[in-house]
Design an enzyme around this catalytic site. Structure first.
Site, PDB file in Angstrom:
ATOM      1  N   THR A 140      38.910  43.903  49.781  1.00 38.88           N
ATOM      2  CA  THR A 140      39.660  42.701  50.235  1.00 38.88           C
ATOM      3  C   THR A 140      38.757  42.076  51.196  1.00 38.88           C
ATOM      4  O   THR A 140      38.689  40.915  51.421  1.00 38.88           O
ATOM      5  CB  THR A 140      40.979  43.243  51.059  1.00 38.88           C
ATOM      6  OG1 THR A 140      41.809  43.570  49.882  1.00 38.88           O
ATOM      7  CG2 THR A 140      41.611  42.211  51.736  1.00 38.88           C
ATOM      8  N   ALA A 189      36.390  39.296  49.889  1.00 33.96           N
ATOM      9  CA  ALA A 189      36.964  38.294  49.098  1.00 33.96           C
ATOM     10  C   ALA A 189      36.528  36.973  49.794  1.00 33.96           C
ATOM     11  O   ALA A 189      36.964  36.964  51.256  1.00 33.96           O
ATOM     12  CB  ALA A 189      38.401  38.439  48.926  1.00 33.96           C
ATOM     13  N   GLY A 228      39.466  32.996  48.248  1.00 30.02           N
ATOM     14  CA  GLY A 228      40.864  32.555  48.987  1.00 30.02           C
ATOM     15  C   GLY A 228      41.998  33.156  48.020  1.00 30.02           C
ATOM     16  O   GLY A 228      41.604  34.452  47.082  1.00 30.02           O
ATOM     17  N   GLU A 253      39.136  25.880  42.592  1.00 32.01           N
ATOM     18  CA  GLU A 253      38.325  26.823  41.808  1.00 32.01           C
ATOM     19  C   GLU A 253      38.366  26.601  40.297  1.00 32.01           C
ATOM     20  O   GLU A 253      39.489  26.085  39.902  1.00 32.01           O
ATOM     21  CB  GLU A 253      38.464  28.053  42.308  1.00 32.01           C
ATOM     22  CG  GLU A 253      37.944  28.592  43.830  1.00 32.01           C
ATOM     23  CD  GLU A 253      38.328  29.851  44.235  1.00 32.01           C
ATOM     24  OE1 GLU A 253      38.911  30.575  43.585  1.00 32.01           O
ATOM     25  OE2 GLU A 253      37.982  30.157  45.273  1.00 32.01           O
ATOM     26  N   HIS A 282      31.384  38.180  37.639  1.00 31.12           N
ATOM     27  CA  HIS A 282      31.272  36.927  38.447  1.00 31.12           C
ATOM     28  C   HIS A 282      30.158  36.421  38.148  1.00 31.12           C
ATOM     29  O   HIS A 282      29.065  36.943  38.230  1.00 31.12           O
ATOM     30  CB  HIS A 282      31.582  37.383  40.146  1.00 31.12           C
ATOM     31  CG  HIS A 282      31.696  35.969  40.881  1.00 31.12           C
ATOM     32  ND1 HIS A 282      30.929  35.051  40.909  1.00 31.12           N
ATOM     33  CD2 HIS A 282      32.929  35.766  41.423  1.00 31.12           C
ATOM     34  CE1 HIS A 282      31.454  34.158  41.674  1.00 31.12           C
ATOM     35  NE2 HIS A 282      32.882  34.468  41.860  1.00 31.12           N
ATOM     36  N   ARG A 316      35.904  31.638  34.290  1.00 30.07           N
ATOM     37  CA  ARG A 316      34.849  32.471  34.793  1.00 30.07           C
ATOM     38  C   ARG A 316      34.146  33.350  33.604  1.00 30.07           C
ATOM     39  O   ARG A 316      32.864  33.415  33.735  1.00 30.07           O
ATOM     40  CB  ARG A 316      35.430  33.596  35.681  1.00 30.07           C
ATOM     41  CG  ARG A 316      34.635  34.443  36.642  1.00 30.07           C
ATOM     42  CD  ARG A 316      35.318  35.287  37.492  1.00 30.07           C
ATOM     43  NE  ARG A 316      35.576  34.537  38.475  1.00 30.07           N
ATOM     44  CZ  ARG A 316      36.303  35.090  39.768  1.00 30.07           C
ATOM     45  NH1 ARG A 316      36.574  36.204  39.663  1.00 30.07           N
ATOM     46  NH2 ARG A 316      36.599  34.091  40.856  1.00 30.07           N
ATOM     47  N   HIS A 323      32.604  42.347  39.043  1.00 26.43           N
ATOM     48  CA  HIS A 323      33.336  41.983  40.185  1.00 26.43           C
ATOM     49  C   HIS A 323      34.899  42.485  40.123  1.00 26.43           C
ATOM     50  O   HIS A 323      35.284  42.629  41.236  1.00 26.43           O
ATOM     51  CB  HIS A 323      33.443  40.271  39.905  1.00 26.43           C
ATOM     52  CG  HIS A 323      34.066  39.713  41.011  1.00 26.43           C
ATOM     53  ND1 HIS A 323      33.834  39.574  42.424  1.00 26.43           N
ATOM     54  CD2 HIS A 323      35.158  38.752  41.133  1.00 26.43           C
ATOM     55  CE1 HIS A 323      34.429  39.007  43.152  1.00 26.43           C
ATOM     56  NE2 HIS A 323      35.421  38.416  42.476  1.00 26.43           N
ATOM     57  N   ARG A 381      40.677  37.234  34.373  1.00 21.02           N
ATOM     58  CA  ARG A 381      41.789  36.785  35.652  1.00 21.02           C
ATOM     59  C   ARG A 381      41.333  35.482  36.097  1.00 21.02           C
ATOM     60  O   ARG A 381      40.055  35.155  36.115  1.00 21.02           O
ATOM     61  CB  ARG A 381      41.425  37.957  36.626  1.00 21.02           C
ATOM     62  CG  ARG A 381      42.093  37.498  38.047  1.00 21.02           C
ATOM     63  CD  ARG A 381      42.221  38.570  38.937  1.00 21.02           C
ATOM     64  NE  ARG A 381      40.649  38.742  39.374  1.00 21.02           N
ATOM     65  CZ  ARG A 381      39.966  38.062  40.279  1.00 21.02           C
ATOM     66  NH1 ARG A 381      40.588  36.811  40.898  1.00 21.02           N
ATOM     67  NH2 ARG A 381      38.728  38.102  40.573  1.00 21.02           N
ATOM     68  N   SER A 393      43.643  37.443  42.540  1.00 23.09           N
ATOM     69  CA  SER A 393      43.667  39.081  42.840  1.00 23.09           C
ATOM     70  C   SER A 393      44.338  39.375  44.246  1.00 23.09           C
ATOM     71  O   SER A 393      45.076  40.306  44.185  1.00 23.09           O
ATOM     72  CB  SER A 393      42.315  39.613  42.573  1.00 23.09           C
ATOM     73  OG  SER A 393      41.430  39.011  43.528  1.00 23.09           O
TER      74      SER A 393
END
Ligand code: SIN
Length: 517
Positions: A44, A47, A50, A114, A229, A275, A336, A371, A376
């Site tokens: 976490t 990250a 956001g 994003e 990623h 992604r 990732h 995702r 996440s």
């Protein structure tokens, strides 16, 4: 309610573990947090981008739902995504209540954009230090309570019995083995990105919770969906530092070595495509041109904006004498996020009574095959809330049956689970043969080699305690077997020998342990 059942053992101290601990304490329980490192060392913390929530003008929870389902390539569990997106604003309000200092503009929470989000809905803190601010804030709240915290304590195994789950714990070096019985166990141990040679994750992200749950007989699902990623820093000897997707959200573009933009050739949304699309486009460019990296170009963004919004990235790059307002940044994709994990229902029930799970360690189906960015951290909160409520008022439940179930044995091995060179082999093997582009022959080879490594690393005595290396091998086996089984391409799972999605594969692959090798 018996005393033990009011004292859950929460394994892991990322956003999911800390949040479940705080909420279950508020609901009158006496949780203990067990963490293999120190309290705030979790994925976490790293990250950047956001946390997504539809709280902006012109946005709606249904648009967030639609984007989540679209990104997931036909495999998103709608009920899970509905819960994630519709409960996001309430969970953000919890974070604000706990004191997370989200960035604001004129008194309103600032919202970034994003990839694959149709609206600006990414909350951030400290510019690109969102995970760090959340982790620090939740840690501070935990330390203000009487929640017991056990640092440098490792989960070694889980056993099912008449009084529920027994958790065996020890020090990281194997000393002080202790068995805790009669307490509900919450797995919040996070993902496994660092089991790949090229990874954006910190070294602690080795996914051991999944391997331990699998050995105990818990159903695992969706392990073939390991998300890569697109943009991590590429420099010999440097870590694969994340260059957040939010940079592209702010207008940064991707260029080849010759300076040309290539993403418009791959997708109408160009750099803001999902992604998996951006990752594979970069991979194709690398293969096509023979180049070692592509370049993230943020030089069109105003320098003040870059330094204010991305201080962590700018500080990191300064260490390599790079300034993103002037220099193009060399980038490559890296492992990732683990989309699959321990299968749960929407309340966090696993297939083992007494074992709950939430966050990246789980597979709820909420992300489907891919995702959506910044869903996440949110997942840890939304499903963590339901786990906390279930701990306070236990209900029965179990994960839905998968469309296809693989049965895998765990071999009785030779017990050489402490050989760290095996982990290096696993990381190379996953990256080379179970990576961004997969192929049947290479996957078969990977499965064979991992099965052989499992024979070497698993303890010979079924009552023995597998070491971390055996867990790494076990987890890699689950990924490789799932990837070999899915003979199609979908979301984060791409097979060059089966490049299309197939209707018959619109299902989840579950894995269960067979009792004998
Ligand atoms: C990023 O900042 O690009 C990562 C965000 C995420 O993985 O959702």
């Amino acid at each position: 309610m018996p005393r033990g059942s009011r004292a859950p053992l929460i394994i892991g101290s990322g956003i999911a573990g800390l949040y479940v601990a705080l909420r279950s304490r508020e609901l009158g329980l006496s949780p203990t947090i067990v963490t293999k490192s120190v309290l705030d060392e979790a994925n976490t913390r790293y990250a950047q981008g956001g946390i997504a929530a539809a709280i902006g003008v012109g946005d709606s929870v249904d648009l967030h739902l639609r984007d989540t389902i679209r990104a997931g390539a036909g495999l998103v569990d709608r009920a899970a995504a509905l819960r994630l997106t519709h409960e996001a604003p309430a969970r953000i309000a919890d974070l604000v209540r706990y004191g997370v200092p989200f960035d604001t503009v004129e008194g309103q929470i600032a919202l970034g954009r994003e990839a694959a989000h149709s609206r600006s809905r990414i909350l951030h803190a400290g510019g690109d230090a969102t995970g760090l601010r959340i982790e620090e804030t939740l840690k501070a709240r935990v330390l203000e309570t009487d929640i017991e915290v056990r640092e440098r304590t490792v989960l070694r195994r889980l056993d099912t019995g008449r009084d529920g789950i027994a958790a065996t714990l020890s020090r990281p070096d194997g000393r002080d083995v202790e068995v805790v019985r009669g307490r509900p166990v919450v797995l919040a141990t996070g993902g496994a990105g660092s089991l790949y040679r090229e990874s954006s994750n910190p070294s602690i992200a080795t996914g051991e919770g999944v391997a331990i749950a699998f050995r105990a007989g818990a159903r695992i699902a969706d392990m073939e969906f390991l998300q890569f990623h697109p943009t991590t820093f590429c420099r010999a000897g440097a870590p694969r530092f994340l260059l957040t997707e939010a940079l592209r959200g702010e207008g940064a573009v991707l260029r080849g070595a010759g300076g040309e933009r290539f993403m418009p050739r791959y997708h109408s949304a160009a750099e803001l495509a999902p992604r998996d699309v951006v990752t594979r486009a970069i991979q194709s460019e690398l293969v096509r041109t023979g180049a070692r990296c592509v370049y993230l170009d943020a030089t069109a963004l105003p320098a003040e904006r870059l330094f204010a919004r991305f201080p962590t990235v700018c500080r990191f790059l300064a260490g390599y004498h790079l300034d993103p307002s002037r220099d193009r940044i060399p980038v490559v994709p890296a492992a990732h996020y683990m989309i699959g994990g321990v299968a749960t229902d929407l309340e966090g029930h696993t297939s083992l009574p007494g074992l709950l799970a939430c966050g990246e360690v789980t597979s709820t189906g909420v992300h489907g095959a891919n995702r959506l960015a910044s869903n996440s951290l949110l997942e840890g909160l939304v499903f963590g809330e339901h786990v906390a409520r279930d701990l306070a008022r236990p209900r029965r439940g179990r994960p839905p049956a998968p469309g296809r179930l693989l049965s895998l044995p765990v071999p009785a091995g030779e017990g050489h689970g402490l050989d760290r060179t095996v982990t290096t082999q696993v990381r190379d093997l996953l990256w080379d043969d179970v990576g961004i582009v997969r192929e049947g022959g290479a996957l078969e080879g990977a499965v064979r080699r991992l099965d052989a490594l499992a024979l070497r690393c698993e303890p010979s005595d079924p009552a023995g305690l597998p070491g971390p290396v055996a867990n790494h091998v076990e987890l890699a086996r689950l990924i490789a077997w799932s990837a070999l089984t899915r003979t199609e391409s979908r979301g984060a799972h791409y097979r060059s020998d089966h490049p299309r999605s197939r209707a018959r594969w619109r299902l989840h692959i579950g894995i269960g342990r067979t009792t004998t090798a």
